[in-house]
Structures are given as C-alpha cells and as structure tokens.
Write a protein that holds these residues in place. Structure first.
Motif, PDB file in Angstrom:
ATOM      1  N   LYS A 273      -0.150  -9.458   3.799  1.00 14.16           N
ATOM      2  CA  LYS A 273       0.274  -9.224   2.430  1.00 14.16           C
ATOM      3  C   LYS A 273      -0.361 -10.558   1.814  1.00 14.16           C
ATOM      4  CE  LYS A 273       4.191 -12.252   4.086  1.00 14.16           C
ATOM      5  NZ  LYS A 273       5.746 -12.247   4.284  1.00 14.16           N
ATOM      6  N   THR A 274      -0.162 -10.442   0.160  1.00 13.01           N
ATOM      7  CA  THR A 274      -1.091 -11.413  -0.632  1.00 13.01           C
ATOM      8  C   THR A 274       0.179 -11.920  -1.461  1.00 13.01           C
ATOM      9  OG1 THR A 274      -1.278  -9.551  -2.186  1.00 13.01           O
ATOM     10  CG2 THR A 274      -3.304 -10.380  -0.684  1.00 13.01           C
ATOM     11  N   SER A 276       4.514 -11.738  -3.376  1.00  9.29           N
ATOM     12  CA  SER A 276       5.561 -10.846  -3.794  1.00  9.29           C
ATOM     13  C   SER A 276       5.945 -10.754  -5.534  1.00  9.29           C
ATOM     14  CB  SER A 276       6.821 -11.153  -3.236  1.00  9.29           C
ATOM     15  OG  SER A 276       7.217 -12.642  -3.519  1.00  9.29           O
ATOM     16  N   VAL A 277       5.174 -11.552  -6.134  1.00  9.63           N
ATOM     17  CA  VAL A 277       5.493 -11.573  -7.585  1.00  9.63           C
ATOM     18  C   VAL A 277       4.362 -11.071  -8.210  1.00  9.63           C
ATOM     19  CG1 VAL A 277       5.735 -13.120  -9.641  1.00  9.63           C
ATOM     20  CG2 VAL A 277       6.557 -13.898  -7.168  1.00  9.63           C
ATOM     21  N   PRO A 278       4.649  -9.773  -9.056  1.00  7.25           N
ATOM     22  CA  PRO A 278       3.584  -9.084  -9.875  1.00  7.25           C
ATOM     23  C   PRO A 278       3.198 -10.010 -11.031  1.00  7.25           C
ATOM     24  CG  PRO A 278       5.443  -8.114 -10.202  1.00  7.25           C
ATOM     25  CD  PRO A 278       5.841  -9.422  -9.048  1.00  7.25           C
ATOM     26  N   PRO A 279       2.219  -9.625 -11.558  1.00  7.50           N
ATOM     27  CA  PRO A 279       1.707 -10.207 -12.901  1.00  7.50           C
ATOM     28  C   PRO A 279       2.698  -9.860 -14.176  1.00  7.50           C
ATOM     29  CG  PRO A 279      -0.139  -8.873 -11.981  1.00  7.50           C
ATOM     30  CD  PRO A 279       1.195  -8.699 -11.219  1.00  7.50           C
TER      31      PRO A 279
END
Length: 335
Positions: A273-274, A276-279
C-alpha cells in the motif's frame, strides 16, 4: 489341458523327415524373439521415462511459474513445483525398475536358450545318425535287390542252356549261379543288419523325440507364463506410478483448497500500500481572479517585525498631472 500335446502332434510318416521337430523349434525361436522384443520395449520405455523425469525436474528448476505471487497462492505454487519435481524423481525411479525387469527377462530368455541347446544338440546328433543309417539301409536294400536279380538271371541261364551248351559251358553257368547265390546271401545278411540297426536307431530317435517334445512343451508353458506375468507386473508398475503421481497432485490440490482470495488481496494491500488519502478534486481557476488574489496578498501589510521595507506611499497628483482611477483592480488615467 486338452490333448494337443507336442509329443502327439508333430510326427511324420517319412522316417527322415524333421518337419514336426522343425515346426516346434521355429515356434520356440519365435517365442524367444517375442521375449526379446518385450525386453527391448521395456528398455525403450525406461529411456522415455528417464528423459521425461529429467525434463520435469529441469522444468521445476529453470522455468518460473507464478514467481511473484503472494501469500497462500504462493505457498500452493511452491508445493506444486515440489510435487512436480517429485513426479520427475518418481519417473526416473520407474525407469530403473523397468531396466531391472528387462534384465530379468533377458536372464530368463538366455537360461531357456541354454537348456534348450542341450536338447537340440542331442536331437541334431540322432537325426544325423538316423539319416546316415537310413542311407546305408537304402543302399544295402538296393544291393540286395540287385543280387536277387543276378541270382534269378543265373538260374534262368542255367535252365535255358541246359541242352544247348557244352559241358564246360554248363559248369561255368553253375559256377556263376553259385557265386550269385553267395553274393545274394551276403547282401541279404548285410541288408538285414542295416535294417536292424536302423530300427534300433528309429526307436532311440522316437524316444528322444518324445522326450524333446515334452521338454519343449514344458519350456514353452514356462515362457508363456513368465511373459504373461512380466506384462502383468509392468502394467501394475505403470498403475502404481499413476497413483503416486495423483497423490502428489492431490497434495497440491489440498494446498489450493487452503488458498484464500481475501487473504491474498489483504496481504498484497498491507505489503504494497502507498497511502489512504486520494488527491483533492481538480477545480477551475480564473486567471484574472488569480492575479487579483496575488495582488491583494502583496498589498497586505506584513506582520510586525517582518519585511525589509514598509508599504509604498500613495502618489499625490500635482497640478497638471493626469488623474488616476482604479476600477476592479485596474488603474485608469484620465486626461
């Protein structure tokens, strides 16, 4: 067993014939050839099994198979390759077993050949002796018959010329008749001796032929039984190999049953995983509004103690200077 035994069905009315014996020998040779063919078949099958086993082992070592899989499926693939390697090893072991069975067939075949050779030597010798005595008997018979004809001719000559020849000539005819009778007796005695010798050899040959037929039939029964059992064993070995392979594949299936799609996906997420918050959403920005906001920001007074200089002074319009006006952030000059 039905009465179709060798000793009762391979005779000939011709005393010198070996047709029955030759027929048996040809059948035994064919049987030996068949054993050799099966022996070669086992050796070739062993070569195939060994090659297949080695190629399976090389496949598991050199060819990747799902090498980047994770978690439960990865473990199942590792077990799969281990089991395929085991199948390859098992096929190599089967090849060794087949070669051993081929060697046993060869030993059996050579053992039968050695035992049969002794009987064949005896029969060849007695055939040769029988044929030689038969030839002597035929020649003695021909001589005997010729001496019979000679004696008959001598007797007829004496009777025909009894009153036609001189005393001296008659004496010669009687001498010739006596000689023909002596020669006939000698040839008759020789003929009878040869017939007696031939009959003795015939009885000996008949007894040996009977014993040879019994031996050959026993040997053929053993060969058929051994060949049948060897083939049966070969099929059992192939079946066992299939069972062993299926057991190995079943081990892989059990590991596949323990695979969890959810766990593998969860493992991947936790491992790779990189964030949990999208742009943030992309919004439209008016260029002029951006400029105005930038100007407003520059005009704001800096915090106390910050900034190198104070704000610029507002210029005053002197007499004759143009008038300045500002509309929506734009400066206009009025003349």
């Amino acid at each position: 067993m039905k009465e179709t035994l060798f000793k009762g069905n391979f005779w000939s009315t011709d005393l010198t014939s070996t047709a029955g014996y030759d027929s048996i020998i040809q059948h035994l040779n064919d049987g030996r050839k068949n054993c050799k063919e099966f022996e070669d078949f086992l050796k070739e099958r062993a070569t195939i099994e060994e090659k297949y086993g080695k190629e399976l082992i090389n496949l598991t070592k050199k060819k990747p198979c799902g090498q980047t899989e994770l978690n439960t499926l990865k473990r199942a693939l590792e077990v799969f390759k281990q089991q395929v390697d085991g199948v390859g090893q098992s096929h190599i072991q089967l090849a060794q077993t087949l070669r051993e069975e081929a060697r046993k067939m060869e030993d059996f075949r050579e053992k039968q050949k050695l035992h049969r050779k002794k009987i064949e030597l005896i029969m060849d010798a007695i055939h040769k002796n029988r044929n030689l005595q038969y030839k002597k008997t035929v020649e003695a018979k021909k001589l005997y018959e010729q001496r019979c004809r000679d004696k008959d001719e001598a007797e007829q000559a004496v009777h025909r010329n009894a009153n036609l020849v001189t005393q001296k000539q008659q004496e010669k005819l009687f001498v010739k008749l006596a000689q023909s009778k002596t020669a006939l007796e000698d040839s008759d005695r020789l003929y009878q001796l040869n017939v007696g010798a031939l009959e003795k050899i015939r009885e000996e040959w008949q007894n040996e032929h009977t014993k040879a037929c019994e031996f050959f039939e026993t040997q053929e029964s053993e060969r058929i039984n051994y060949f049948r059992n060897a083939l049966w064993l070969h099929l059992n070995q192939l079946s066992q190999e299939c069972v062993r392979s299926d057991e190995r594949y079943e081990e892989t299936r059990r590991n596949l049953e323990m695979c969890s799609i959810e766990k593998d996906i969860e493992f991947f997420v936790n491992f790779r995983k990189t964030g949990s918050v999208p742009p943030a959403p992309v919004v439209y920005e008016n260029y002029y509004n951006t400029q105005r906001n930038a100007t407003s920001a520059r005009n704001q007074a800096p915090a106390p103690g910050k900034g190198r200089r104070g704000p610029l002074p507002i210029p005053a319009s002197g007499p004759g200077d143009p008038d300045y006006a500002t509309i929506d952030g734009y400066s206009l000059i009025h003349h």
